[in-house]
Design an enzyme around this catalytic site. Structure first.
Site, PDB file in Angstrom:
ATOM      1  CB  ALA A  67      33.428  78.229  18.659  1.00  7.18           C
ATOM      2  N   GLY A 111      30.926  75.284  15.562  1.00  4.89           N
ATOM      3  CA  GLY A 111      32.304  75.043  15.158  1.00  4.89           C
ATOM      4  C   GLY A 111      32.638  73.569  15.036  1.00  4.89           C
ATOM      5  CD  GLU A 114      31.276  76.792  11.335  1.00  5.24           C
ATOM      6  OE1 GLU A 114      31.045  77.742  10.585  1.00  5.24           O
ATOM      7  OE2 GLU A 114      31.567  76.938  12.541  1.00  5.24           O
ATOM      8  CD  GLU A 134      27.196  78.602  14.204  1.00  2.00           C
ATOM      9  OE1 GLU A 134      28.271  77.998  14.046  1.00  2.00           O
ATOM     10  OE2 GLU A 134      26.121  78.210  13.681  1.00  2.00           O
TER      11      GLU A 134
END
Length: 260
Positions: A67, A111, A114, A134
């Protein structure tokens, strides 16, 4: 009609679409614009009979390296909560009824990992690397990583990856059940397109129902899942495609599905 996006490159083929994440300077990091444009694309093709399958890919270097940290770093809890950050794209992909294939080369981290797991299955190149790092930023997965990774590879491996932030290479990912198949780096996209074309050639109704059946296996008990499967199986006999498919088998010819 051409698809005009700033963070996506869309190529429409016969029966399917190839969607490339296009933020090369940020290794395709997921930001609000990319998420919004991807959701808008899925909205646009949800009921488009010309797009019966989607291949989602990035660059050879990165599917998506995570992300966009720059976008998130200064946000407060109240902002993240009220904006329901990441819920829009996660929920939109989850309710998309047609198959989405992730074609992963290079980094699929945070991300990006994911996003790949949100797709219906993952094909990858030999250079693919998956991870949920993360923890290195003092946070945690936020687009379903702790839940989907655990379901796909088991608690021990998921806990190992999430708590250490280590990456999983293509071979380990295949052994663990995270990815379906591995291809040479220069063959990945072409092979993914062949898979998409094969899916697109099937009965659209049967494809959508088969997708629902498999998804239900993660959400229900075995008894409920088998009952759901049986009811959808029965319902497929209401459609012309079932008659065409079985008729073609008996007559030893290729079926001509019409999606009805």
């Amino acid at each position: 009609m051409a698809d005009q996006y700033q963070t996506l490159i869309v190529e429409r083929e016969d029966g399917y679409a190839l969607v490339r994440l296009n933020r090369p300077d940020a290794l395709n990091a997921l930001n609000s614009q990319l998420n919004s444009e991807l959701a808008a694309f899925l909205d646009a093709v949800e009921h488009d009979d010309a797009v019966r399958c989607v291949v989602l890919t990035g660059s050879e270097k990165a599917f998506a390296a995570g992300a966009d940290i720059k976008e998130m770093s200064s946000k407060s809890y109240a902002e993240m909560f009220t904006e329901n950050f990441f819920a829009g794209i996660s929920d939109r992909i989850a309710r998309f009824r047609k198959p989405i294939i992730a074609a992963v080369s290079g980094y699929a981290l945070g991300g990006g990992c994911e996003l790949a797991m949100l797709c219906d299955f993952i094909l990858c190149s030999e250079s693919a690397k998956f991870g949920q790092p993360e923890i290195n930023l003092g946070v945690a997965p936020g687009i379903g990583g702790s839940q989907r990774l655990t379901r796909y590879v088991g608690k021990s491996k998921a806990m190992d990856m999430i708590l250490t932030g280590r990456m999983m290479d293509a071979q380990e990912a295949e052994r663990a059940g995270l990815v379906s198949r591995i291809f040479p780096n220069d063959k990945l996209v072409e092979e993914a397109k062949l898979v998409a074309a094969r899916i697109a050639s099937q009965s659209t109704l049967a494809v959508m129902m088969n997708k629902e059946m498999v998804d239900a296996a993660y959400e229900t008990t075995l008894t409920q899942g088998v009952r759901f499967e049986r009811r959808l199986f029965h319902s497929l006999f209401a459609f012309d495609d079932q008659k065409e498919g079985m008729g073609a088998f008996v007559e030893k010819r290729k079926p001509d599905f019409k999606g009805r």
